[in-house]
Design a protein around this motif. Structure first.
Motif, PDB file in Angstrom:
ATOM      1  N   LEU A   1     -47.222 -23.670 -73.878  1.00  0.00           N
ATOM      2  CA  LEU A   1     -48.091 -23.769 -75.044  1.00  0.00           C
ATOM      3  C   LEU A   1     -49.492 -24.144 -74.596  1.00  0.00           C
ATOM      4  O   LEU A   1     -49.667 -25.065 -73.789  1.00  0.00           O
ATOM      5  CB  LEU A   1     -47.556 -24.825 -76.016  1.00  0.00           C
ATOM      6  CG  LEU A   1     -46.087 -24.670 -76.426  1.00  0.00           C
ATOM      7  CD1 LEU A   1     -45.644 -25.865 -77.238  1.00  0.00           C
ATOM      8  CD2 LEU A   1     -45.875 -23.379 -77.180  1.00  0.00           C
ATOM      9  N   ASP A   2     -50.475 -23.445 -75.129  1.00  0.00           N
ATOM     10  CA  ASP A   2     -51.866 -23.732 -74.776  1.00  0.00           C
ATOM     11  C   ASP A   2     -52.382 -24.959 -75.505  1.00  0.00           C
ATOM     12  O   ASP A   2     -51.874 -25.334 -76.570  1.00  0.00           O
ATOM     13  CB  ASP A   2     -52.753 -22.531 -75.118  1.00  0.00           C
ATOM     14  CG  ASP A   2     -52.554 -21.371 -74.167  1.00  0.00           C
ATOM     15  OD1 ASP A   2     -52.268 -21.617 -72.983  1.00  0.00           O
ATOM     16  OD2 ASP A   2     -52.683 -20.222 -74.615  1.00  0.00           O
ATOM     17  N   ALA A   3     -53.402 -25.555 -74.970  1.00  0.00           N
ATOM     18  CA  ALA A   3     -54.056 -26.696 -75.608  1.00  0.00           C
ATOM     19  C   ALA A   3     -54.502 -26.288 -77.010  1.00  0.00           C
ATOM     20  O   ALA A   3     -55.028 -25.198 -77.214  1.00  0.00           O
ATOM     21  CB  ALA A   3     -55.250 -27.146 -74.777  1.00  0.00           C
TER      22      ALA A   3
ATOM     23  N   HIS B   1     -51.201 -30.083 -79.755  1.00  0.00           N
ATOM     24  CA  HIS B   1     -51.086 -30.974 -78.604  1.00  0.00           C
ATOM     25  C   HIS B   1     -52.446 -31.426 -78.092  1.00  0.00           C
ATOM     26  O   HIS B   1     -52.561 -31.866 -76.950  1.00  0.00           O
ATOM     27  CB  HIS B   1     -50.298 -30.277 -77.493  1.00  0.00           C
ATOM     28  CG  HIS B   1     -48.958 -29.844 -77.959  1.00  0.00           C
ATOM     29  ND1 HIS B   1     -48.659 -28.533 -78.242  1.00  0.00           N
ATOM     30  CD2 HIS B   1     -47.845 -30.553 -78.243  1.00  0.00           C
ATOM     31  CE1 HIS B   1     -47.422 -28.456 -78.675  1.00  0.00           C
ATOM     32  NE2 HIS B   1     -46.899 -29.667 -78.687  1.00  0.00           N
ATOM     33  N   GLY B   2     -53.457 -31.297 -78.938  1.00  0.00           N
ATOM     34  CA  GLY B   2     -54.796 -31.717 -78.533  1.00  0.00           C
ATOM     35  C   GLY B   2     -55.222 -30.989 -77.276  1.00  0.00           C
ATOM     36  O   GLY B   2     -55.057 -29.776 -77.160  1.00  0.00           O
ATOM     37  N   ALA B   3     -55.716 -31.724 -76.300  1.00  0.00           N
ATOM     38  CA  ALA B   3     -56.222 -31.136 -75.055  1.00  0.00           C
ATOM     39  C   ALA B   3     -55.112 -30.831 -74.044  1.00  0.00           C
ATOM     40  O   ALA B   3     -55.378 -30.264 -72.993  1.00  0.00           O
ATOM     41  CB  ALA B   3     -57.234 -32.085 -74.425  1.00  0.00           C
ATOM     42  N   SER B   4     -53.872 -31.195 -74.371  1.00  0.00           N
ATOM     43  CA  SER B   4     -52.766 -31.012 -73.422  1.00  0.00           C
ATOM     44  C   SER B   4     -52.182 -29.605 -73.492  1.00  0.00           C
ATOM     45  O   SER B   4     -51.991 -29.060 -74.579  1.00  0.00           O
ATOM     46  CB  SER B   4     -51.645 -32.012 -73.706  1.00  0.00           C
ATOM     47  OG  SER B   4     -52.090 -33.336 -73.553  1.00  0.00           O
ATOM     48  N   ARG B   5     -51.889 -29.047 -72.339  1.00  0.00           N
ATOM     49  CA  ARG B   5     -51.050 -27.856 -72.233  1.00  0.00           C
ATOM     50  C   ARG B   5     -49.628 -28.359 -72.097  1.00  0.00           C
ATOM     51  O   ARG B   5     -49.384 -29.391 -71.480  1.00  0.00           O
ATOM     52  CB  ARG B   5     -51.445 -27.019 -71.031  1.00  0.00           C
ATOM     53  CG  ARG B   5     -52.795 -26.386 -71.213  1.00  0.00           C
ATOM     54  CD  ARG B   5     -53.065 -25.382 -70.111  1.00  0.00           C
ATOM     55  NE  ARG B   5     -54.294 -24.699 -70.393  1.00  0.00           N
ATOM     56  CZ  ARG B   5     -55.268 -24.567 -69.517  1.00  0.00           C
ATOM     57  NH1 ARG B   5     -55.141 -25.042 -68.302  1.00  0.00           N
ATOM     58  NH2 ARG B   5     -56.375 -23.928 -69.854  1.00  0.00           N
TER      59      ARG B   5
END
Length: 76
Positions: A39-41, A6-10
């Protein structure tokens, strides 16, 4: 959905109908209505509907960059 990050997104996944299997590496969890996953970045995951009924999720992405990437994915 195939394995992706998810790239930089949480991300928060909230099932509203059906159940979805979430795979994080070797860890596998089943989400059903009333549960949620965080889910973490950069975390790599895949999702699968193993049931016979459609599954629906609310997906919250913060910051929203992943939502913009998702819009460009092909419909399979």
């Amino acid at each position: 959905m195939p394995e992706h990050d998810h790239g930089a997104s949480r991300i928060v996944l909230i099932p509203v109908a059906g159940s979805v299997q979430v795979r994080r590496g070797q860890d596998v969890h089943t989400l059903a209505p009333g549960s949620a996953a965080h889910l973490d970045a950069g975390e790599r995951v895949s999702l699968a509907n193993l049931g016979t009924e459609p599954a629906s999720l609310v997906v919250v992405a913060s910051p929203p960059e992943f939502a913009h990437r998702l819009a460009a994915w092909p419909i399979v």
